[in-house]
Motif scaffolding. Structure first.
Motif, mmCIF file in Angstrom:
data_model
loop_
_atom_site.group_PDB
_atom_site.id
_atom_site.type_symbol
_atom_site.label_atom_id
_atom_site.label_comp_id
_atom_site.label_asym_id
_atom_site.label_seq_id
_atom_site.Cartn_x
_atom_site.Cartn_y
_atom_site.Cartn_z
ATOM 1 N N LYS A 298 38.192 12.419 48.111
ATOM 2 C CA LYS A 298 37.789 12.052 49.475
ATOM 3 C C LYS A 298 38.931 12.189 50.467
ATOM 4 N N LYS B 131 38.543 14.418 53.871
ATOM 5 C CA LYS B 131 38.661 13.843 55.211
ATOM 6 C C LYS B 131 39.816 14.446 55.993
ATOM 7 N N ASP C 148 34.355 16.318 61.119
ATOM 8 C CA ASP C 148 33.365 15.274 60.835
ATOM 9 C C ASP C 148 32.016 15.861 60.462
ATOM 10 N N SER C 149 31.600 16.896 61.187
ATOM 11 C CA SER C 149 30.285 17.478 60.913
ATOM 12 C C SER C 149 30.259 18.182 59.562
ATOM 13 N N LEU D 243 32.227 17.529 57.048
ATOM 14 C CA LEU D 243 32.415 16.502 56.016
ATOM 15 C C LEU D 243 31.082 15.882 55.625
ATOM 16 N N LYS D 244 30.286 15.500 56.615
ATOM 17 C CA LYS D 244 29.000 14.861 56.324
ATOM 18 C C LYS D 244 28.066 15.806 55.582
ATOM 19 N N ILE D 245 27.977 17.048 56.057
ATOM 20 C CA ILE D 245 27.065 17.993 55.413
ATOM 21 C C ILE D 245 27.526 18.319 53.999
ATOM 22 N N CYS E 61 29.569 16.677 51.890
ATOM 23 C CA CYS E 61 29.650 15.610 50.894
ATOM 24 C C CYS E 61 28.355 14.837 50.710
ATOM 25 N N LEU E 62 27.520 14.779 51.732
ATOM 26 C CA LEU E 62 26.294 13.990 51.622
ATOM 27 C C LEU E 62 25.071 14.821 51.260
ATOM 28 N N SER E 63 25.147 16.142 51.458
ATOM 29 C CA SER E 63 23.983 16.973 51.124
ATOM 30 C C SER E 63 24.224 17.879 49.921
ATOM 31 N N TYR F 178 31.702 26.275 60.613
ATOM 32 C CA TYR F 178 32.088 24.869 60.555
ATOM 33 C C TYR F 178 33.587 24.670 60.325
#
Length: 218
Positions: free
Chosen positions: A137, A141, A146-147, A149-151, A153-155, A167
């Protein structure tokens, strides 16, 4: 693995099948970094893979047979990534094919990333493997917007070269025949810069990330 000195560049080709992270692979990477770090002059390092893969991530088969050593393997990978992150020479990941999991974080530990246009995906699939990011992580980070990172790690999205460039995950997209040339051109402006000050500035930029990677707490 093959390490070749080409003028102002070292080119490290990872060719252990699909370049999965196990103790042998980590040791080989360290050994080659040792050679480059002991070299004279202020050069640059290109890290690439072989055939279809840059790196296919953790060696899950090895882990399944050595579950009592899995924690030690992860710690050794985190230490390797921290070393590469702070490496005293310019580094560029030449992503020739697929990079999954730890393979993505290996590329992110480099200063720049160049990706082949017509082959390969980048993917951090931990969310689908029901695995925590653990100390990965910190580098995610530090190196991703930010955009992204979210896509990522979360998807668990599989990024092609076009989306990865959009990106900001990579710095350039290249055709197969131009990969090494463009990778070298990407770091050419840094050739000859004093390695001590280069290392100092990298510590200023990424020291906290490296500390987090090397922290045994998960």
């Amino acid at each position: 693995m093959d390490l070749e000195e080409q003028g102002d560049y070292f080119v490290l080709t990872m060719n252990n099948n699909d370049n999965r992270f196990n103790p042998t692979f980590v040791s080989q990477l360290h050994a080659n970094l040792d050679i480059v770090e002991r070299s004279k002059g202020d050069k640059a390092l290109v890290i690439t893979g072989h055939d279809r893969f840059f790196s296919n991530g953790l060696d899950l088969d090895w882990i399944s047979h050595h579950s009592d050593e899995a924690s030690g393997l992860l710690s050794s990978i985190f230490d390797l990534l921290a070393r590469l992150l702070l490496f005293p020479l310019p580094t560029v990941a030449l992503i020739n094919g697929h990079a999954f999991g730890a393979g993505v974080f290996l590329a992110l530990a480099c200063d720049w990333r160049v990706m082949r246009s017509d082959r390969g995906y980048l993917c951090t699939p931990e969310v689908d493997l029901v695995m925590p990011l653990s100390n990965f992580k910190f580098i995610a980070k530090a190196k991703l917007s930010d955009s992204a990172l979210k896509i990522a790690c979360l998807s668990g999205k599989k990024w092609n070269s076009t989306d990865a460039l959009k990106y900001g995950i990579i710095d350039a997209v290249v055709n197969k025949g131009e990969m090494l040339t463009v990778a070298k051109q990407t770091v050419a402006p840094m050739i000859g810069k004093n390695r001590k000050i280069f290392a100092t500035i990298k510590m200023d930029l990424y020291g906290e990330c490296a500390k987090g990677l090397r922290n045994n707490s998960k």
